[in-house]
Scaffold this motif. Structure first.
Motif, short mmCIF file in Angstrom:
data_model
loop_
_atom_site.label_atom_id
_atom_site.label_comp_id
_atom_site.label_asym_id
_atom_site.label_seq_id
_atom_site.Cartn_x
_atom_site.Cartn_y
_atom_site.Cartn_z
N MET A 1 0.85 -1.19 0.00
CA MET A 1 0.00 0.00 0.00
C MET A 1 0.89 1.24 0.00
N GLN A 2 0.50 2.25 -0.76
CA GLN A 2 1.34 3.43 -0.93
C GLN A 2 0.53 4.71 -0.74
N TYR A 3 1.16 5.67 -0.08
CA TYR A 3 0.55 6.98 0.14
C TYR A 3 1.56 8.04 -0.25
N GLN A 4 1.04 9.20 -0.66
CA GLN A 4 1.92 10.34 -0.94
C GLN A 4 1.25 11.61 -0.46
N GLY A 5 2.02 12.48 0.18
CA GLY A 5 1.45 13.72 0.66
C GLY A 5 2.47 14.57 1.38
N VAL A 6 1.99 15.70 1.91
CA VAL A 6 2.83 16.65 2.63
C VAL A 6 2.79 16.32 4.12
N LEU A 7 3.95 16.19 4.71
CA LEU A 7 4.01 15.88 6.13
C LEU A 7 3.58 17.08 6.98
N THR A 8 2.72 16.82 7.93
CA THR A 8 2.43 17.75 9.03
C THR A 8 2.51 16.92 10.29
N LYS A 9 2.52 17.57 11.41
CA LYS A 9 2.69 16.81 12.66
C LYS A 9 1.58 15.79 12.80
N MET A 10 1.91 14.65 13.38
CA MET A 10 0.92 13.59 13.54
C MET A 10 -0.21 14.04 14.46
N GLN A 11 -1.44 13.73 14.07
CA GLN A 11 -2.59 13.98 14.94
C GLN A 11 -2.67 12.85 15.96
N THR A 12 -3.16 13.16 17.15
CA THR A 12 -3.16 12.17 18.21
C THR A 12 -4.52 12.09 18.89
N PHE A 249 12.77 9.14 13.33
CA PHE A 249 12.34 10.15 12.36
C PHE A 249 11.37 11.10 13.03
N ASN A 250 11.76 12.38 13.10
CA ASN A 250 10.93 13.41 13.71
C ASN A 250 9.97 13.97 12.66
N VAL A 251 8.72 13.54 12.73
CA VAL A 251 7.74 13.96 11.73
C VAL A 251 7.55 15.47 11.77
N ARG A 252 7.44 16.03 12.95
CA ARG A 252 7.17 17.46 13.05
C ARG A 252 8.31 18.30 12.48
N ASN A 253 9.54 17.86 12.65
CA ASN A 253 10.68 18.60 12.10
C ASN A 253 10.73 18.53 10.58
N ASN A 254 9.90 17.67 9.99
CA ASN A 254 9.87 17.53 8.53
C ASN A 254 8.55 18.00 7.93
N GLU A 255 7.83 18.85 8.65
CA GLU A 255 6.61 19.43 8.10
C GLU A 255 6.95 20.21 6.82
N GLY A 256 6.09 20.08 5.83
CA GLY A 256 6.33 20.75 4.55
C GLY A 256 7.10 19.91 3.55
N TYR A 257 7.56 18.75 3.97
CA TYR A 257 8.25 17.83 3.07
C TYR A 257 7.22 16.91 2.41
#
Length: 264
Positions: A1-12, A249-257
């Protein structure tokens, strides 16, 4: 399964354990369901969270120009004591700043790698604690604006840390503390303007993170240096993904990627 998109901080979502979600424009991933599965991350490009253009991300998901123009990344965000909306003074956009600053804020103690003091909007409790990887936290004061929270934090950080050691947090090198006792000891150092907002009767909030194995020697994944990576997901803590080879891997530090995620 594959996804593509812009990273933003994970919702919790609070739970035992905490539930994590990666949200893209047209889809989302329940990250907890990926534990013990192999995940591939491929760096595709950038998409600034403000202008939406493929421009190199400077900080916090924004390109250089937007980082220095957008109100949501003004200096008062990282330094609440600089807030001036309560005085009617504009930094970048007074309407935005009033909405963000003139609402209830919490000054709290959180224990992630050590006990630290912090500030968040009341509406962001317990999300803020989850994002920091705190396993326990407690409110100290609830004040009506960000400025009062900021000057309280400044006063208290002379007596307790205001930073998290992310390496200790991810290795789970922690110990339980009596946050009620710490809170009561700090009471005398609260500024006069905020003393009336001290919270007398509350208890610690305990948080349980979905981690199967904690890492040993940490290796931080940098997508610009390593544009393709794959590993078995072993845990989620704070805003970090933890893999079987001790890569984090810090998701929040990679927002906008912009990334492509593949479940192998």
């Amino acid at each position: 399964m594959q996804y593509q998109g812009v990273l933003t901080k994970m919702q919790t979502e609070i739970g035992n354990p905490i539930q994590y979600y990666l949200v893209f424009d047209s889809d989302f991933i329940h990250v907890n369901q990926l534990l013990n599965k192999k995940l591939s991350i491929k760096f595709i490009g950038y998409k600034c969270l403000a202008c939406g253009e493929n421009k190199k991300i400077y900080r916090q998901g924004y390109c250089y120009d937007d980082f220095y123009n957008q109100p949501q990344v003004g200096d008062w965000v990282m330094r609440p004591e600089l807030s001036k909306a309560h005085l009617g003074i504009e930094d970048r956009d007074l309407d935005y700043e009033k909405k963000a600053q003139l609402q209830p804020h919490i000054v709290y103690l959180a224990n992630s790698s050590n006990i630290k003091v912090g500030v968040t909007r009341k509406s962001q409790v317990p999300t803020r604690w989850i994002d920091q990887g705190a396993h326990e936290a407690i409110e100290i004061v609830e004040v009506p604006n960000r400025y009062l929270a900021g000057i309280t934090e400044v006063a208290l950080k002379d007596h307790v840390a205001d930073k998290t050691n992310w390496r200790k947090m991810l290795k789970n090198e922690i110990e339980d503390k009596d946050l009620l006792e710490y809170r009561d000891k700090l009471r005398e150092f609260i500024p006069e303007e905020a003393k009336e907002y001290f919270i007398e009767n509350n208890k610690e909030t305990e948080l349980d993170f979905p981690v199967l194995d904690y890492p040993g020697k940490l290796k931080s994944l940098n997508l610009e240096k390593t544009p393709e990576y794959s590993g078995v997901l072993k845990g989620i803590k704070g805003q970090y993904l933890i893999f079987d080879d001790d890569t984090v891997f810090n998701v929040r530090n990679n927002e906008g990627y912009v990334v492509q995620l593949t479940m192998i």
